[in-house]
Design a protein around this motif. Sequence first.
Motif, PDB file in Angstrom:
ATOM      1  N   GLU A 232      -4.186   9.927  -9.690  1.00 25.73           N
ATOM      2  CA  GLU A 232      -4.172  11.290 -10.237  1.00 25.73           C
ATOM      3  C   GLU A 232      -3.344  12.202  -9.330  1.00 25.73           C
TER       4      GLU A 232
ATOM      5  N   SER B 176       0.818  -1.227   0.000  1.00 27.10           N
ATOM      6  CA  SER B 176       0.000   0.000   0.000  1.00 27.10           C
ATOM      7  C   SER B 176       0.848   1.272   0.000  1.00 27.10           C
TER       8      SER B 176
ATOM      9  N   LEU C 150       0.398   7.806  -7.966  1.00 26.85           N
ATOM     10  CA  LEU C 150       0.690   6.477  -7.407  1.00 26.85           C
ATOM     11  C   LEU C 150      -0.421   5.510  -7.798  1.00 26.85           C
TER      12      LEU C 150
ATOM     13  N   TYR D  24     -10.469   6.377  -3.477  1.00 24.08           N
ATOM     14  CA  TYR D  24     -11.330   5.512  -4.293  1.00 24.08           C
ATOM     15  C   TYR D  24     -12.486   6.360  -4.811  1.00 24.08           C
TER      16      TYR D  24
HETATM   17  C1  FMN Z   1     -11.667   1.022  -6.535  1.00 22.31           C
HETATM   18  C2  FMN Z   1     -10.589   2.022  -6.837  1.00 22.31           C
HETATM   19  C3  FMN Z   1     -10.941   3.316  -7.121  1.00 22.31           C
HETATM   20  C4  FMN Z   1      -9.961   4.263  -7.378  1.00 22.31           C
HETATM   21  N1  FMN Z   1     -10.340   5.551  -7.629  1.00 22.31           N
HETATM   22  C5  FMN Z   1      -9.397   6.481  -7.873  1.00 22.31           C
HETATM   23  C6  FMN Z   1      -9.777   7.838  -8.117  1.00 22.31           C
HETATM   24  O1  FMN Z   1     -10.944   8.209  -8.110  1.00 22.31           O
HETATM   25  N2  FMN Z   1      -8.786   8.744  -8.371  1.00 22.31           N
HETATM   26  C7  FMN Z   1      -7.470   8.373  -8.390  1.00 22.31           C
HETATM   27  O2  FMN Z   1      -6.629   9.233  -8.634  1.00 22.31           O
HETATM   28  N3  FMN Z   1      -7.080   7.088  -8.132  1.00 22.31           N
HETATM   29  C8  FMN Z   1      -8.011   6.145  -7.872  1.00 22.31           C
HETATM   30  N4  FMN Z   1      -7.633   4.850  -7.606  1.00 22.31           N
HETATM   31  C9  FMN Z   1      -6.193   4.522  -7.519  1.00 22.31           C
HETATM   32  C10 FMN Z   1      -5.683   4.478  -6.080  1.00 22.31           C
HETATM   33  O3  FMN Z   1      -6.028   5.652  -5.373  1.00 22.31           O
HETATM   34  C11 FMN Z   1      -4.159   4.325  -6.083  1.00 22.31           C
HETATM   35  O4  FMN Z   1      -3.816   3.097  -6.675  1.00 22.31           O
HETATM   36  C12 FMN Z   1      -3.531   4.429  -4.709  1.00 22.31           C
HETATM   37  O5  FMN Z   1      -2.116   4.386  -4.830  1.00 22.31           O
HETATM   38  C13 FMN Z   1      -4.003   3.294  -3.810  1.00 22.31           C
HETATM   39  O6  FMN Z   1      -3.452   3.457  -2.513  1.00 22.31           O
HETATM   40  P1  FMN Z   1      -3.014   2.192  -1.628  1.00 22.31           P
HETATM   41  O7  FMN Z   1      -1.842   1.541  -2.354  1.00 22.31           O
HETATM   42  O8  FMN Z   1      -2.640   2.755  -0.323  1.00 22.31           O
HETATM   43  O9  FMN Z   1      -4.184   1.264  -1.554  1.00 22.31           O
HETATM   44  C14 FMN Z   1      -8.590   3.897  -7.360  1.00 22.31           C
HETATM   45  C15 FMN Z   1      -8.246   2.562  -7.075  1.00 22.31           C
HETATM   46  C16 FMN Z   1      -9.222   1.635  -6.820  1.00 22.31           C
HETATM   47  C17 FMN Z   1      -8.830   0.212  -6.497  1.00 22.31           C
END
Ligand code: FMN
Length: 180
Positions: free
Chosen positions: A122, A15, A156, A86
């Motif tokens: 983003e 994460s 990321l 998300y």
């Molecule tokens: C269900 C889902 C929805 C997401 N929605 C967005 C979003 O709206 N905007 C964005 O920039 N990234 C979005 N992402 C990407 C995540 O925010 C990104 O991969 C982030 O690094 C995840 O953090 P983590 O590794 O701590 O889980 C989404 C990812 C998932 C799985």
Amino acid sequence: MKNILIISSSLRAGSNSERIALEVKKGASEGPNNVLFVSLKDQKINFCRGCLKCQKKGECIIADDMKALTEQMLNADTIVFSTPIYYYEMSGLLKTFLDRCNPLYIQDYRFREVYLLTASAENTDTVYQNAQNGIQGFVDCFPKARFMGVFSGGGLTNPNEIKNHEELLTRAYEFGKKMK
Ligand SMILES: Cc1cc2nc3c(=O)[nH]c(=O)nc-3n(C[C@H](O)[C@H](O)[C@H](O)COP(=O)(O)O)c2cc1C
């Protein structure tokens, strides 16, 4: 000395938001603070049922890990929430956790400062806005507390991607160091 509680809400292995939270922890631990890091991924947290019994009893009727977590919230001076973004919002797990904090509402809570850490694909100033609004809404219900600020890690997408963003890790560390 402050009790700082950092709550991470990503379920993903590798994460990015959790790594940001751990860097913030490193920075915050430099001072005389007592810093506790908790990941919600290891916890059993059911949904709030809205029965409002907590508003009479001061505790939730659901027997799960929220009992210990709300105790930790009660003992904290500063609370730091960490979440992946998300759909331009906080994770469902963090929202579920916040809803279950309702017993705190009638307690003599100690926390005065609340921060938010986010990770997202983003890299804009707007991607975390709804999550920030959600945390602000939570803070508004605890009038002795203040929302102190947000750290956002953008760009990321993949697990562990933050490892290639040394500047974000450094900024997260510095962000934590300022939590005096
Ligand atoms: C269900 C889902 C929805 C997401 N929605 C967005 C979003 O709206 N905007 C964005 O920039 N990234 C979005 N992402 C990407 C995540 O925010 C990104 O991969 C982030 O690094 C995840 O953090 P983590 O590794 O701590 O889980 C989404 C990812 C998932 C799985």
